[in-house]
Design an enzyme around this catalytic site. Structure first.
Site, PDB file in Angstrom:
ATOM      1  N   LYS A  57       0.831  -1.208   0.000  1.00  0.00           N
ATOM      2  CA  LYS A  57       0.000   0.000   0.000  1.00  0.00           C
ATOM      3  C   LYS A  57       0.868   1.262   0.000  1.00  0.00           C
ATOM      4  O   LYS A  57       0.537   2.246  -0.660  1.00  0.00           O
ATOM      5  CB  LYS A  57      -0.937   0.009   1.208  1.00  0.00           C
ATOM      6  CG  LYS A  57      -1.785   1.283   1.353  1.00  0.00           C
ATOM      7  CD  LYS A  57      -2.743   1.512   0.185  1.00  0.00           C
ATOM      8  CE  LYS A  57      -3.339   2.908   0.141  1.00  0.00           C
ATOM      9  NZ  LYS A  57      -4.327   3.215   1.154  1.00  0.00           N
ATOM     10  N   LYS A  88      -0.118  11.557   6.345  1.00  0.00           N
ATOM     11  CA  LYS A  88       0.265  10.444   7.225  1.00  0.00           C
ATOM     12  C   LYS A  88       0.908   9.319   6.404  1.00  0.00           C
ATOM     13  O   LYS A  88       1.980   8.804   6.754  1.00  0.00           O
ATOM     14  CB  LYS A  88      -0.970   9.894   7.939  1.00  0.00           C
ATOM     15  CG  LYS A  88      -0.722   8.596   8.695  1.00  0.00           C
ATOM     16  CD  LYS A  88      -2.004   7.755   8.867  1.00  0.00           C
ATOM     17  CE  LYS A  88      -2.555   7.270   7.542  1.00  0.00           C
ATOM     18  NZ  LYS A  88      -3.612   6.255   7.634  1.00  0.00           N
TER      19      LYS A  88
END
Lengths: 284, 284
Positions: A167, A235
């Site tokens: 990811k 993030k």
């Protein structure tokens, strides 16, 4: 299956709806109960904590904001999950944390998976997300019906943490991809070209990308609403840079994107969608 | 139509083949005659110069390397073209030069268009290129059958130079898009993930792009042969930066790509395809 689902934000809510549609029984918990209320008429039930949600569940899923949230939710899950319970984090989170939590879950007799997703709000809604999974093959096969209810391209990428690493590779591609989209639009705009016509031309050839096809049209409409939040992308970029530092890997495009998205946040657009990067260029 | 076509490189050769297939009569000239020889059995005829090729032609097309080459070929075209002849540059070249050449062509009674393309070697071969056109609407309509023989997405982007500006916007999107692809692969590789599996996962979601779908698989096979040459891309990035300087527009992603592709050239890969950028990261 009987599923505990924690985190019903933009993405999580659509994922719960798809699990319900596939015939699963879903108990939800989320920090702000109001964000889950749409789900009750559809058959979801409420629990007052992660631990309460997981009682008697066959699978527990977290889809929250930050690694700290994941750690907190899993503490609840692992305190009350029955042995053999699948425990699945679908948040984009730290690969190192995923490995730690996998060890803790395994010690409790649970079956841990890290299974972050891509595809944005639309992919979540339409059940066409890509799901990148790390963990043991047996747990993956057991979780497959759940993944198939929520996503389309589903793959086991390796052991614990590998889903998160895949990811993050995805987010790294998106990071410079967003720069690509924003700078092409900024250039066309500065040259007073017809942005719709340019976008159409760019969509058909070597410059084409998901961002260009799906997010650039939102920019042209002045729509900066979050499919995917800037603050969450910041993030993800941070998590990626953390892994790079551990590996002593230099990715200058990622570093540039980190700087630009910090500017987007500084401009007050942290709660916008990632396409707000374009606005940063337009305001120069 | 009777067409003069100058420049039968990787792209130009496929474009001539598609014009011949559509029933046009094509006379070619190119610097190295050997590069045109495949075309003679297919019906193309040879001329010894740009000026000789354009004699009696309805349309003249240039598809060469650099703006200097375009200027030289158009000098030949404009010295011998009949009034009313379409003169079309399909090279990616300078918008300012396109405007200059358009003025010169119009003064000679010719119909100038700048019509650079995207889609790479495959798009040229399959006749699915995107063609971005600048010039007068009447000339564009007259040239449409030629464009339709070579491409699929065909658009008039504005007056003289607008085709080139649109193409540079395209190259700007590609520049950071290549960084995106290369850095995602570099990250996955450094983390010892299965690159095929990662690529499959990234292709289905928000990270997807033409580069990822078409060039990343070549990287995985170790195939760095040119669809599109690094040296030509470096030129395109330079042309884009030139326009940015004139406009005082700062595009840091483009500037980074310029630096990285200069490194690719310095590493001796100027004659490779643009996917050679990935090799730069792999060798770090």
């Amino acid at each position: 299956m009987k599923i505990a689902f924690v985190g019903t934000g933009v993405m999580g809510k659509s994922m719960v709806i798809n699990l319900l549609k596939a015939g699963h029984a879903v108990t939800v918990y989320t920090r702000t109960k109001a964000k889950a209320e749409d789900l009750f008429p559809l058959g979801a039930t409420w629990a007052d904590s992660s631990a309460a949600a997981v009682l008697g569940a066959d699978a527990a899923i977290s889809m929250v904001g930050y690694p700290n949230d994941v750690a907190e939710v899993w503490q609840g899950f692992l305190s009350a999950a029955r042995p053999g319970c699948l425990v699945i984090d679908m948040t984009t989170s730290s690969p190192a944390l995923a490995r730690q939590l996998a060890a803790a879950a395994t010690a409790k007799g649970c079956l841990p998976l890290d299974a972050p997703v891509s595809g944005g709000d639309r992919g979540a809604r339409e059940g066409t997300m890509t799901i990148m999974v790390g963990g043991e093959a047996a747990a993956f096969e057991q979780a497959r019906p759940l993944f198939e209810a929520m996503g389309k391209t589903i793959s086991l990428q390796g052991g614990p943490g590998a889903g998160q690493l895949c990811k993050l590779a995805n987010q790294i591609a998106i990071a410079s991809g967003m720069v690509a989209m924003a700078e092409a639009l900024a250039f066309a705009r500065a040259n007073q070209l017809d942005l719709e016509a340019v976008l159409k031309a760019l969509s058909g050839g070597g410059a084409s990308s998901w961002a260009l096809l799906n997010l650039a049209p939102r920019v042209l409409k002045g729509d900066f609403a979050p499919g995917f939040y800037v603050k969450h992308f910041v993030k993800d970029i941070g998590l990626s840079l953390e892994v790079c530092r551990e590996l002593k890997l230099s990715l200058p495009g990622l570093e540039l994107a980190a700087k630009l998205y910090a500017d987007v946040q500084a401009a007050g657009d942290g709660d916008c969608g990632t396409q707000a990067l374009a606005r940063l260029y337009f305001s120069r």
